[in-house]
Write a protein that holds these residues in place. Structure first.
Motif, PDB file in Angstrom:
ATOM      1  N   GLY A  85       0.804  -1.212   0.000  1.00 19.40           N
ATOM      2  CA  GLY A  85       0.000   0.000   0.000  1.00 19.40           C
ATOM      3  C   GLY A  85       0.837   1.261   0.000  1.00 19.40           C
ATOM      4  O   GLY A  85       0.530   2.227  -0.703  1.00 19.40           O
ATOM      5  N   ALA A  86       1.911   1.255   0.809  1.00 22.47           N
ATOM      6  CA  ALA A  86       2.794   2.423   0.850  1.00 22.47           C
ATOM      7  C   ALA A  86       3.486   2.639  -0.486  1.00 22.47           C
ATOM      8  O   ALA A  86       3.601   3.776  -0.958  1.00 22.47           O
ATOM      9  CB  ALA A  86       3.826   2.246   1.961  1.00 22.47           C
ATOM     10  N   ARG A  87       3.945   1.552  -1.118  1.00 26.25           N
ATOM     11  CA  ARG A  87       4.622   1.673  -2.415  1.00 26.25           C
ATOM     12  C   ARG A  87       3.672   2.196  -3.483  1.00 26.25           C
ATOM     13  O   ARG A  87       4.036   3.055  -4.294  1.00 26.25           O
ATOM     14  CB  ARG A  87       5.185   0.318  -2.843  1.00 26.25           C
ATOM     15  CG  ARG A  87       6.516  -0.042  -2.240  1.00 26.25           C
ATOM     16  CD  ARG A  87       7.267  -1.001  -3.145  1.00 26.25           C
ATOM     17  NE  ARG A  87       7.478  -0.434  -4.479  1.00 26.25           N
ATOM     18  CZ  ARG A  87       8.031  -1.103  -5.486  1.00 26.25           C
ATOM     19  NH1 ARG A  87       8.419  -2.359  -5.312  1.00 26.25           N
ATOM     20  NH2 ARG A  87       8.196  -0.547  -6.662  1.00 26.25           N
ATOM     21  N   PHE A  88       2.441   1.664  -3.499  1.00 21.07           N
ATOM     22  CA  PHE A  88       1.503   2.106  -4.520  1.00 21.07           C
ATOM     23  C   PHE A  88       1.125   3.566  -4.325  1.00 21.07           C
ATOM     24  O   PHE A  88       1.018   4.323  -5.298  1.00 21.07           O
ATOM     25  CB  PHE A  88       0.250   1.237  -4.505  1.00 21.07           C
ATOM     26  CG  PHE A  88      -0.807   1.733  -5.447  1.00 21.07           C
ATOM     27  CD1 PHE A  88      -0.659   1.586  -6.818  1.00 21.07           C
ATOM     28  CD2 PHE A  88      -1.941   2.378  -4.976  1.00 21.07           C
ATOM     29  CE1 PHE A  88      -1.618   2.065  -7.700  1.00 21.07           C
ATOM     30  CE2 PHE A  88      -2.899   2.856  -5.838  1.00 21.07           C
ATOM     31  CZ  PHE A  88      -2.739   2.700  -7.209  1.00 21.07           C
ATOM     32  N   ALA A  89       0.938   3.978  -3.084  1.00 24.74           N
ATOM     33  CA  ALA A  89       0.588   5.383  -2.828  1.00 24.74           C
ATOM     34  C   ALA A  89       1.680   6.315  -3.330  1.00 24.74           C
ATOM     35  O   ALA A  89       1.389   7.376  -3.917  1.00 24.74           O
ATOM     36  CB  ALA A  89       0.338   5.588  -1.330  1.00 24.74           C
ATOM     37  N   GLU A  90       2.941   5.950  -3.123  1.00 25.36           N
ATOM     38  CA  GLU A  90       4.034   6.782  -3.616  1.00 25.36           C
ATOM     39  C   GLU A  90       4.094   6.763  -5.147  1.00 25.36           C
ATOM     40  O   GLU A  90       4.348   7.793  -5.774  1.00 25.36           O
ATOM     41  CB  GLU A  90       5.369   6.286  -3.043  1.00 25.36           C
ATOM     42  CG  GLU A  90       5.531   6.560  -1.554  1.00 25.36           C
ATOM     43  CD  GLU A  90       5.612   8.043  -1.259  1.00 25.36           C
ATOM     44  OE1 GLU A  90       6.011   8.810  -2.142  1.00 25.36           O
ATOM     45  OE2 GLU A  90       5.257   8.439  -0.124  1.00 25.36           O
ATOM     46  N   ARG A  91       3.828   5.608  -5.741  1.00 22.71           N
ATOM     47  CA  ARG A  91       3.899   5.505  -7.209  1.00 22.71           C
ATOM     48  C   ARG A  91       2.789   6.317  -7.879  1.00 22.71           C
ATOM     49  O   ARG A  91       3.039   7.016  -8.871  1.00 22.71           O
ATOM     50  CB  ARG A  91       3.791   4.035  -7.627  1.00 22.71           C
ATOM     51  CG  ARG A  91       3.700   3.815  -9.139  1.00 22.71           C
ATOM     52  CD  ARG A  91       4.942   4.322  -9.835  1.00 22.71           C
ATOM     53  NE  ARG A  91       4.826   4.229 -11.282  1.00 22.71           N
ATOM     54  CZ  ARG A  91       4.311   5.167 -12.059  1.00 22.71           C
ATOM     55  NH1 ARG A  91       3.814   6.298 -11.512  1.00 22.71           N
ATOM     56  NH2 ARG A  91       4.258   5.030 -13.364  1.00 22.71           N
ATOM     57  N   ILE A  92       1.575   6.258  -7.335  1.00 21.33           N
ATOM     58  CA  ILE A  92       0.468   6.937  -7.994  1.00 21.33           C
ATOM     59  C   ILE A  92       0.596   8.449  -7.870  1.00 21.33           C
ATOM     60  O   ILE A  92       0.019   9.203  -8.671  1.00 21.33           O
ATOM     61  CB  ILE A  92      -0.872   6.429  -7.409  1.00 21.33           C
ATOM     62  CG1 ILE A  92      -2.002   6.574  -8.436  1.00 21.33           C
ATOM     63  CG2 ILE A  92      -1.216   7.121  -6.107  1.00 21.33           C
ATOM     64  CD1 ILE A  92      -1.887   5.641  -9.592  1.00 21.33           C
ATOM     65  N   ARG A  93       1.361   8.927  -6.906  1.00 20.45           N
ATOM     66  CA  ARG A  93       1.582  10.377  -6.773  1.00 20.45           C
ATOM     67  C   ARG A  93       2.367  10.934  -7.951  1.00 20.45           C
ATOM     68  O   ARG A  93       2.296  12.136  -8.226  1.00 20.45           O
ATOM     69  CB  ARG A  93       2.332  10.681  -5.477  1.00 20.45           C
ATOM     70  CG  ARG A  93       1.554  10.424  -4.207  1.00 20.45           C
ATOM     71  CD  ARG A  93       2.398  10.736  -2.984  1.00 20.45           C
ATOM     72  NE  ARG A  93       2.726  12.163  -2.915  1.00 20.45           N
ATOM     73  CZ  ARG A  93       3.653  12.668  -2.114  1.00 20.45           C
ATOM     74  NH1 ARG A  93       4.378  11.874  -1.338  1.00 20.45           N
ATOM     75  NH2 ARG A  93       3.891  13.974  -2.097  1.00 20.45           N
ATOM     76  N   ARG A  94       3.131  10.103  -8.641  1.00 14.88           N
ATOM     77  CA  ARG A  94       3.927  10.568  -9.773  1.00 14.88           C
ATOM     78  C   ARG A  94       3.152  10.533 -11.086  1.00 14.88           C
ATOM     79  O   ARG A  94       3.695  10.918 -12.129  1.00 14.88           O
ATOM     80  CB  ARG A  94       5.192   9.704  -9.919  1.00 14.88           C
ATOM     81  CG  ARG A  94       6.027   9.618  -8.651  1.00 14.88           C
ATOM     82  CD  ARG A  94       7.450   9.180  -8.954  1.00 14.88           C
ATOM     83  NE  ARG A  94       7.520   7.959  -9.741  1.00 14.88           N
ATOM     84  CZ  ARG A  94       7.623   6.748  -9.223  1.00 14.88           C
ATOM     85  NH1 ARG A  94       7.622   6.591  -7.903  1.00 14.88           N
ATOM     86  NH2 ARG A  94       7.717   5.695  -9.991  1.00 14.88           N
ATOM     87  N   GLU A  95       1.912  10.101 -11.034  1.00 13.16           N
ATOM     88  CA  GLU A  95       1.128   9.940 -12.258  1.00 13.16           C
ATOM     89  C   GLU A  95       0.540  11.278 -12.696  1.00 13.16           C
ATOM     90  O   GLU A  95      -0.116  11.972 -11.909  1.00 13.16           O
ATOM     91  CB  GLU A  95       0.006   8.930 -12.017  1.00 13.16           C
ATOM     92  CG  GLU A  95      -0.706   8.484 -13.262  1.00 13.16           C
ATOM     93  CD  GLU A  95       0.164   7.650 -14.170  1.00 13.16           C
ATOM     94  OE1 GLU A  95      -0.185   7.535 -15.351  1.00 13.16           O
ATOM     95  OE2 GLU A  95       1.188   7.119 -13.696  1.00 13.16           O
ATOM     96  N   PRO A  96       0.759  11.688 -13.955  1.00  8.34           N
ATOM     97  CA  PRO A  96       0.158  12.932 -14.443  1.00  8.34           C
ATOM     98  C   PRO A  96      -1.363  12.882 -14.323  1.00  8.34           C
ATOM     99  O   PRO A  96      -1.990  11.866 -14.610  1.00  8.34           O
ATOM    100  CB  PRO A  96       0.601  12.986 -15.910  1.00  8.34           C
ATOM    101  CG  PRO A  96       1.821  12.131 -15.974  1.00  8.34           C
ATOM    102  CD  PRO A  96       1.612  11.044 -14.977  1.00  8.34           C
ATOM    103  N   GLY A  97      -1.946  13.956 -13.904  1.00 10.00           N
ATOM    104  CA  GLY A  97      -3.392  14.019 -13.760  1.00 10.00           C
ATOM    105  C   GLY A  97      -3.887  13.687 -12.377  1.00 10.00           C
ATOM    106  O   GLY A  97      -5.064  13.911 -12.071  1.00 10.00           O
ATOM    107  N   VAL A  98      -3.028  13.138 -11.527  1.00 13.87           N
ATOM    108  CA  VAL A  98      -3.421  12.854 -10.149  1.00 13.87           C
ATOM    109  C   VAL A  98      -3.075  14.071  -9.292  1.00 13.87           C
ATOM    110  O   VAL A  98      -1.917  14.484  -9.228  1.00 13.87           O
ATOM    111  CB  VAL A  98      -2.720  11.592  -9.607  1.00 13.87           C
ATOM    112  CG1 VAL A  98      -3.013  11.419  -8.116  1.00 13.87           C
ATOM    113  CG2 VAL A  98      -3.169  10.370 -10.384  1.00 13.87           C
ATOM    114  N   GLU A  99      -4.062  14.652  -8.656  1.00 13.80           N
ATOM    115  CA  GLU A  99      -3.857  15.859  -7.851  1.00 13.80           C
ATOM    116  C   GLU A  99      -3.650  15.550  -6.371  1.00 13.80           C
ATOM    117  O   GLU A  99      -2.890  16.230  -5.687  1.00 13.80           O
ATOM    118  CB  GLU A  99      -5.048  16.795  -8.016  1.00 13.80           C
ATOM    119  CG  GLU A  99      -4.914  18.078  -7.205  1.00 13.80           C
ATOM    120  CD  GLU A  99      -6.051  19.034  -7.493  1.00 13.80           C
ATOM    121  OE1 GLU A  99      -6.290  19.939  -6.676  1.00 13.80           O
ATOM    122  OE2 GLU A  99      -6.708  18.882  -8.538  1.00 13.80           O
ATOM    123  N   LEU A 100      -4.341  14.502  -5.888  1.00 16.54           N
ATOM    124  CA  LEU A 100      -4.291  14.214  -4.457  1.00 16.54           C
ATOM    125  C   LEU A 100      -4.384  12.708  -4.242  1.00 16.54           C
ATOM    126  O   LEU A 100      -5.192  12.026  -4.886  1.00 16.54           O
ATOM    127  CB  LEU A 100      -5.452  14.917  -3.738  1.00 16.54           C
ATOM    128  CG  LEU A 100      -5.650  14.591  -2.256  1.00 16.54           C
ATOM    129  CD1 LEU A 100      -4.449  15.061  -1.430  1.00 16.54           C
ATOM    130  CD2 LEU A 100      -6.942  15.227  -1.741  1.00 16.54           C
TER     131      LEU A 100
END
Length: 367
Positions: A15-30
């Motif tokens: 869960g921690a790894r995925f949360a950090e990875r999805i933060r780098r995705e364009p279009g994700v604000e929060l």
């Protein structure tokens, strides 16, 4: 406004790894991380712009999760808090509540909210079971010969049933269920990883099961595709097996780890599992005994065809990366002494006549 992604189970490594990875995705604000406690080890974030991250302490078994969805305007929910163990749960009953009751509360909150447009749920290939009557390869539509009687496999089967019902009630929300094979890697924290960390591996006498693994990097990438690709015009909805290509026999895993094995009669293996749980050496569950006896292999054609993704690590490569991170002296000497002394006492009783024979065992026709 960009995407607002809620991730449950961020106290665990995946869960921690995925949360950090999805933060780098364009279009994700929060990104909103939800768990009863914050991550113990947050991965190092890669350079580049990052979406904002908020940790919302919440117990999924409580109705407060509905307030979190409304407060942050969540449109994508990635439910990773379905696991065999949980850092905030002292026993099996609490783990089951978090898995099943927690999922029901989350689905109820999503059903009553107008915000969510995408739901991704982490499940497991353990829902297929592990018996001597199983097919050589499970597809997503294959029905298990025997429904899981308990443990994490039963939890996951119940969770999937509730998710299917939710999908019928809210057809406007895209739903993906990802059935992961055993996740391995340098940081993976799973019961099977604890088993392979033992200095001596107890095995079922007369069996050498086929096993499949998925690397944690591939697990994170598949979760990313499931969470975001629906917003780009694709339809990654449905149920998907996730595993690396190829298989390994349990004996091959032991050799690659440099671990000796101790073949034990099937009934005695249950006693060893109970001892391991009592001494907190490993969460050696009955369903894990089934896996280490009969094995399990799944077909991943749907994953490749629908997601357009080929796992970067094969099963042997994923396990090799896990093995490379293992070191000696994994158990404190006092715990190992307790385990070996009590094991010697248990196995020093009357001798058995010989191993049980099963014409459908892996060593009979698949070795």
């Amino acid at each position: 406004m960009g995407r607002v992604v809620l991730v449950t189970g961020v106290a665990r490594h995946l869960g921690a790894r995925f949360a950090e990875r999805i933060r780098r995705e364009p279009g994700v604000e929060l990104v909103v991380g939800v768990d009863t406690e914050p991550p113990r080890h947050r991965p190092e974030a890669a350079p580049g712009p990052l979406a904002e991250y908020h940790f919302a302490p919440a117990d999924l078994r409580r109705p407060a999760i509905a307030r979190v969805l409304a407060e942050y305007g969540v449109d994508t929910v990635v439910h990773l808090n379905v696991s065999a163990t949980n850092p905030g749960a002292p026993g099996r009953a609490a783990v089951k509540e978090i898995n099943v009751i927690g999922t029901m509360q989350l689905l109820g909150a999503c059903q009553q909210s107008a915000g969510p447009r995408r739901l991704v749920v982490k499940s497991t290939t353990a829902v297929y079971g592990s018996t001597s009557r199983d097919p050589a390869v499970f597809g997503e539509r294959t029905q298990p010969k025997t429904l899981p009687a308990g443990g994490f496999a039963k939890d996951a089967a119940e969770v999937e049933g509730y998710v299917r019902g939710f999908g019928r009630r809210r057809p406007d929300i895209a739903v993906s269920v990802l059935r992961f094979a055993n996740i391995v890697g340098p940081g993976a924290d799973t019961p099977l990883g604890e088993y392979f960390a033992l200095p001596v591996l107890p095995t079922a006498l007369g069996y050498d099961p086929r096993l499949q693994f998925v690397h944690e990097d591939d697990a994170v990438e598949v979760l990313r595709l499931a969470a975001l690709d629906a917003a780009r015009g694709t339809t990654n909805t449905g149920t998907f097996n996730v595993a690396g290509d190829g298989v390994l026999l349990l004996s091959q895993c032991a050799r690659r780890l440099g671990r000796p094995t101790v073949p034990i009669l099937r009934p005695a293996l249950g006693w060893v599992a109970a001892l391991a749980r009592q001494t907190r050496v490993s969460d050696f569950s009955p369903e894990q005994i089934g896996l280490l006896t009969h094995g399990r292999v799944v077909d991943t054609t749907q994953l490749r065809e629908t997601f357009g993704y080929q796992p970067r690590f094969t099963t042997p490569e994923a396990f090799a990366d896990f093995a490379a991170a293992q070191t000696g002296g994994l158990l404190p000497p006092e715990r190992l002494t307790v385990l070996t002394d009590r094991l010697a006492g248990w196995l020093g009783g009357p001798e058995h006549e010989g191993p049980e024979r099963d014409p459908h065992s892996p060593t009979a026709d698949r070795s």
